[in-house]
Design an enzyme around this catalytic site. Structure first.
Site, short mmCIF file in Angstrom:
data_model
loop_
_atom_site.label_atom_id
_atom_site.label_comp_id
_atom_site.label_asym_id
_atom_site.label_seq_id
_atom_site.Cartn_x
_atom_site.Cartn_y
_atom_site.Cartn_z
CB THR A 144 -0.90 -0.04 1.24
OG1 THR A 144 -1.79 1.27 1.03
CG2 THR A 144 -0.33 -0.11 2.70
CB SER A 179 -4.00 2.12 10.34
OG SER A 179 -3.75 1.22 9.25
CE1 TYR A 181 -4.11 -3.39 4.92
CE2 TYR A 181 -4.10 -1.05 4.64
CZ TYR A 181 -3.98 -2.36 4.04
OH TYR A 181 -3.77 -2.33 2.81
CG HIS A 182 -1.91 2.00 6.15
ND1 HIS A 182 -3.25 2.33 6.77
CD2 HIS A 182 -2.12 2.07 4.95
CE1 HIS A 182 -3.88 2.79 5.58
NE2 HIS A 182 -3.63 2.58 4.65
CE LYS A 185 -2.10 -4.63 2.68
NZ LYS A 185 -2.01 -5.68 1.74
CB VAL A 211 -8.73 0.24 -5.64
CG1 VAL A 211 -9.39 -0.24 -7.19
CG2 VAL A 211 -7.32 -0.06 -5.62
CG LEU A 239 -14.03 7.89 -5.91
CD1 LEU A 239 -14.77 9.80 -5.72
CD2 LEU A 239 -12.90 8.26 -7.02
NE ARG A 326 -9.48 6.99 8.26
CZ ARG A 326 -9.26 6.01 7.30
NH1 ARG A 326 -8.07 5.96 6.46
NH2 ARG A 326 -10.56 5.52 6.65
P1 NAD Z 1 -11.06 -7.88 -0.05
O1 NAD Z 1 -11.50 -7.84 1.44
O2 NAD Z 1 -12.34 -7.53 -0.91
O3 NAD Z 1 -10.37 -8.86 -0.63
C1 NAD Z 1 -9.52 -9.51 0.21
C2 NAD Z 1 -9.93 -11.27 0.11
O4 NAD Z 1 -8.91 -12.07 1.19
C3 NAD Z 1 -11.08 -11.35 0.95
O5 NAD Z 1 -12.01 -12.41 -0.15
C4 NAD Z 1 -10.87 -12.21 2.01
O6 NAD Z 1 -11.71 -13.48 2.40
C5 NAD Z 1 -9.56 -12.92 1.79
N1 NAD Z 1 -8.72 -13.28 2.72
C6 NAD Z 1 -8.19 -12.40 4.06
N2 NAD Z 1 -7.63 -13.22 4.57
C7 NAD Z 1 -7.38 -14.39 4.14
C8 NAD Z 1 -6.68 -15.36 4.68
N3 NAD Z 1 -6.00 -15.43 5.81
N4 NAD Z 1 -6.63 -16.44 3.81
C9 NAD Z 1 -7.39 -16.66 2.77
N5 NAD Z 1 -7.92 -15.41 2.15
C10 NAD Z 1 -8.04 -14.56 2.76
O7 NAD Z 1 -10.31 -6.65 -0.13
P2 NAD Z 1 -9.75 -5.93 -1.66
O8 NAD Z 1 -10.14 -4.40 -1.37
O9 NAD Z 1 -9.78 -6.72 -2.59
O10 NAD Z 1 -7.99 -5.59 -1.11
C11 NAD Z 1 -7.32 -6.81 -1.62
C12 NAD Z 1 -5.57 -6.68 -1.24
O11 NAD Z 1 -5.15 -5.48 -1.62
C13 NAD Z 1 -5.46 -6.17 0.27
O12 NAD Z 1 -3.99 -6.98 0.55
C14 NAD Z 1 -5.53 -4.90 0.35
O13 NAD Z 1 -4.69 -4.36 1.45
C15 NAD Z 1 -4.90 -4.45 -0.87
N6 NAD Z 1 -4.96 -2.99 -1.38
C16 NAD Z 1 -6.20 -2.59 -1.38
C17 NAD Z 1 -6.71 -1.38 -1.80
C18 NAD Z 1 -8.07 -0.88 -2.10
O14 NAD Z 1 -8.48 0.25 -2.52
N7 NAD Z 1 -9.03 -1.75 -2.29
C19 NAD Z 1 -5.93 -0.52 -2.14
C20 NAD Z 1 -4.42 -0.85 -1.83
C21 NAD Z 1 -4.09 -2.06 -1.62
N1 USQ Z 2 -11.50 9.59 4.21
C1 USQ Z 2 -12.57 10.86 4.20
N2 USQ Z 2 -13.66 10.14 4.20
C2 USQ Z 2 -14.19 9.01 4.11
C3 USQ Z 2 -13.30 8.20 3.91
C4 USQ Z 2 -11.97 8.22 4.02
O1 USQ Z 2 -12.12 11.72 4.21
O2 USQ Z 2 -15.60 8.73 4.31
C5 USQ Z 2 -10.29 10.11 4.19
C6 USQ Z 2 -9.35 9.27 5.33
O3 USQ Z 2 -9.48 9.94 6.41
C7 USQ Z 2 -7.79 9.26 4.57
C8 USQ Z 2 -8.38 9.19 3.21
O4 USQ Z 2 -9.47 9.40 2.97
O5 USQ Z 2 -7.34 10.53 4.57
C9 USQ Z 2 -8.35 7.69 2.49
O6 USQ Z 2 -9.11 6.64 3.35
P1 USQ Z 2 -9.57 5.49 2.64
O7 USQ Z 2 -10.34 4.81 3.76
O8 USQ Z 2 -10.16 5.42 1.21
O9 USQ Z 2 -8.19 4.63 2.49
P2 USQ Z 2 -6.97 3.78 3.51
O10 USQ Z 2 -7.71 3.71 4.72
O11 USQ Z 2 -5.91 4.58 3.55
O12 USQ Z 2 -7.16 2.26 2.90
C10 USQ Z 2 -7.50 1.90 1.39
C11 USQ Z 2 -7.89 0.63 1.46
C12 USQ Z 2 -6.51 -0.29 2.09
C13 USQ Z 2 -5.42 0.46 1.03
C14 USQ Z 2 -5.27 1.86 1.11
C15 USQ Z 2 -4.30 2.42 0.12
O13 USQ Z 2 -8.62 0.15 2.31
O14 USQ Z 2 -6.72 -1.45 1.78
O15 USQ Z 2 -4.22 -0.15 1.46
O16 USQ Z 2 -6.52 2.35 0.77
S1 USQ Z 2 -3.37 4.07 0.48
O17 USQ Z 2 -4.34 4.76 1.14
O18 USQ Z 2 -2.84 4.39 -0.40
O19 USQ Z 2 -2.45 3.57 1.82
#
Ligand code: NAD
Ligand code: USQ
Length: 442
Positions: A144, A179, A181-182, A185, A211, A239, A326
């Site tokens: 991320t 966080s 979570y972050h 990663k 995304v 978004l 946050r």
């Molecule tokens: P998502 O929750 O929709 O998909 C993740 C999938 O992984 C789920 O189907 C879940 O059931 C599965 N999973 C979780 N833990 C598991 C485990 N221990 N064993 C097997 N399966 C498992 O999330 P997403 O938005 O599709 O994100 C996918 C990946 O991309 C994540 O690693 C997330 O951190 C990363 N990512 C997402 C975004 C975003 O904006 N969606 C941005 C940057 C990075």
């Molecule tokens: N935010 C708002 N309003 C909302 C939701 C979020 O202002 O209703 C703000 C947050 O405070 C933050 C920013 O928008 O500053 C992004 O928040 P987000 O929830 O869209 O994204 P984030 O928590 O960073 O996590 C998401 C995905 C995660 C991925 C990450 C990429 O859930 O899996 O790793 O985006 S990144 O942001 O580049 O780290």
């Protein structure tokens, strides 16, 4: 190629599996349905109805004539994942299988521990299984952009050339994640880099931005192929959330001043970036990092864009300025490099009002499914105990954690503690999600 998508039932993993299958690759998917289970317990749901993995795969077979091979199980269960890798013999693994939500990881101690164990142990298991059974396999790992935080200097792609006291080196770029979570990663990145160095594995760490989007070429082929779309305060990203808020004229939930700047990309570009990484693998022993996003925006800019696009469709929106739940900089310098994927051939889909309109049109059809009570954020970063779901019985001791209590948490001396043996006792791989959404033992 033989490609294994971990997390292949998720928002990104499912369309990625179809995208690669359509390109003629032999694709397998692994998932333990964690996200579906947490939805059930936490009172959240995908806005767009989604079929079970079984039904999706059958529909994909019908529509494309291609077969995707499913493996239902938890990558925290080493016996399961090493067996899958031994049998499937992937040439590349695309690892989406983690708990992806920052707010989820900040609910309380249990959720922080769960997130880090699930993500870090899962990735460690993959590294060991690759080394033991398939050492030439390329691990394409979804990291991320949030690993870097918001430093007051330009962000490089993974590494920075530093001069210090007259000496010079190229070192991993400093990490300041926002966080637990972050942070998971960041820990993954360190483990992967180390495994490449000591075992000669090869890996691409894709530091992906936020995304957005609802459709890819493959999901558009048939309703049954739709991917999940989250919009609530735990799972939805900014978004996507604003677009859902727009279709019911809910005030747009800008946190704080809205000057937070992040990298963003269209879901279709995620598919292509991963393909580019696979087609251009690193050398054995190489650990490389690509910053995977196409444009930077402030949150306020996105809110203004959604407001303006919605207005053209007769929807009138306010931009609400919520207290920021946050702990993050609300106005800051941000300039992150992102040239390596473009150099490999990425042609970005940029965010436009036309694209936003098409997203709004698609979401509008499902506005009757929006659970308004799940829109506002639940989790305050400053607290160590937050409500953990939107369901009726989710207070501080909400149900969300108890579903997988057997797996990760054991009661001891009145306190919950993580236990490695509990993982082995009840691996989630023994559970299957039925098409009606019920979780049943296999
Ligand atoms: P998502 O929750 O929709 O998909 C993740 C999938 O992984 C789920 O189907 C879940 O059931 C599965 N999973 C979780 N833990 C598991 C485990 N221990 N064993 C097997 N399966 C498992 O999330 P997403 O938005 O599709 O994100 C996918 C990946 O991309 C994540 O690693 C997330 O951190 C990363 N990512 C997402 C975004 C975003 O904006 N969606 C941005 C940057 C990075
Ligand atoms: N935010 C708002 N309003 C909302 C939701 C979020 O202002 O209703 C703000 C947050 O405070 C933050 C920013 O928008 O500053 C992004 O928040 P987000 O929830 O869209 O994204 P984030 O928590 O960073 O996590 C998401 C995905 C995660 C991925 C990450 C990429 O859930 O899996 O790793 O985006 S990144 O942001 O580049 O780290």
């Amino acid at each position: 190629m033989r490609l294994l998508v971990i997390g292949g039932d998720g928002y990104l993993g499912w369309p990625q599996a179809m995208f690669l299958s359509r390109k003629g690759h032999h694709v397998g998917v692994v998932d333990n349905f964690l996200h579906r289970q947490l939805d059930q317990k936490g009172g959240t749901d995908s806005l767009i109805p989604i079929c079970s993995l079984e039904e999706r795969i059958a529909a994909w077979g019908e529509v494309s004539g291609e077969r995707i091979e499913p493996f239902s199980g938890d990558i925290n269960d080493y016996a399961f994942i090493s067996d899958v890798i031994k049998r499937f013999k992937p040439e590349a693994i695309i690892h989406y299988g983690e708990q992806p939500s920052a707010p989820f990881s900040m609910i309380d101690r249990d959720h922080a521990v769960f997130t880090q164990v699930n993500n870090i142990v899962g990735t460690l298991n993959l590294l060991f299984a690759i080394k033991e059974h398939q050492p030439a396999c390329h691990l394409v790992k979804l990291g991320t952009m949030g690993e870097y935080g918001t430093p007051n200097i330009d962000i490089e792609e993974g590494f920075i050339d530093i001069s210090h006291n007259g000496r010079r080196d190229i070192l991993p770029y400093p990490k300041q994640p926002g966080s637990f979570y972050h942070l998971s990663k960041v820990h993954d990145s360190h483990n992967i880099m180390f495994a490449c160095k000591v075992w000669g594995l090869r890996s691409t760490d894709l530091n992906q931005g936020v995304v957005y989007g609802v459709e890819t070429e493959e999901t558009a082929l048939d309703e049954r192929l739709a991917t999940r779309f989250d919009y609530d305060g735990i799972w939805g990203t900014v978004l996507n959330r604003f677009c859902v808020q727009a279709v019911i004229e809910h005030p747009l939930t800008v946190y704080g001043q809205g000057g937070q700047t992040r990298g963003f990309l269209d879901i279709r570009d995620t598919m292509r970036c991963v393909e580019l990484a696979i087609l251009n693998p690193p050398a054995p022993g190489e650990y490389r990092v690509f910053n995977q996003f196409t444009e930077q925006f402030t949150i306020r800019q996105l809110a203004e864009l959604v407001k303006e696009t919605a207005r053209k469709k007769g929807l009138f929106l306010e931009i609400a300025q919520e207290d920021d739940p946050r702990v993050e900089a609300q106005a800051h310098y941000y300039n992150a490099k992102h040239t390596r994927l473009v150099d490999l051939g990425l042609k970005p889909h940029y965010l436009s009002d036309v694209l936003l309109e098409s997203i709004l049109d698609r979401l509008f059809r499902y506005r009757h499914r929006i659970r308004k009570e799940t829109i506002l954020p639940l989790v305050d970063w400053r607290k160590t105990r937050n409500p953990c779901g939107y369901g009726p019985s989710t207070g501080l001791q909400g149900l969300a954690i108890e579903l997988w209590g057997n797996r990760l948490f054991s009661e001891g001396n009145g306190a919950r503690s993580w236990s490695a043996s509990a993982i082995n006792a009840v691996p989630v791989s023994r559970w299957n999600m039925a098409s009606d959404g019920a979780v049943k033992p296999r």
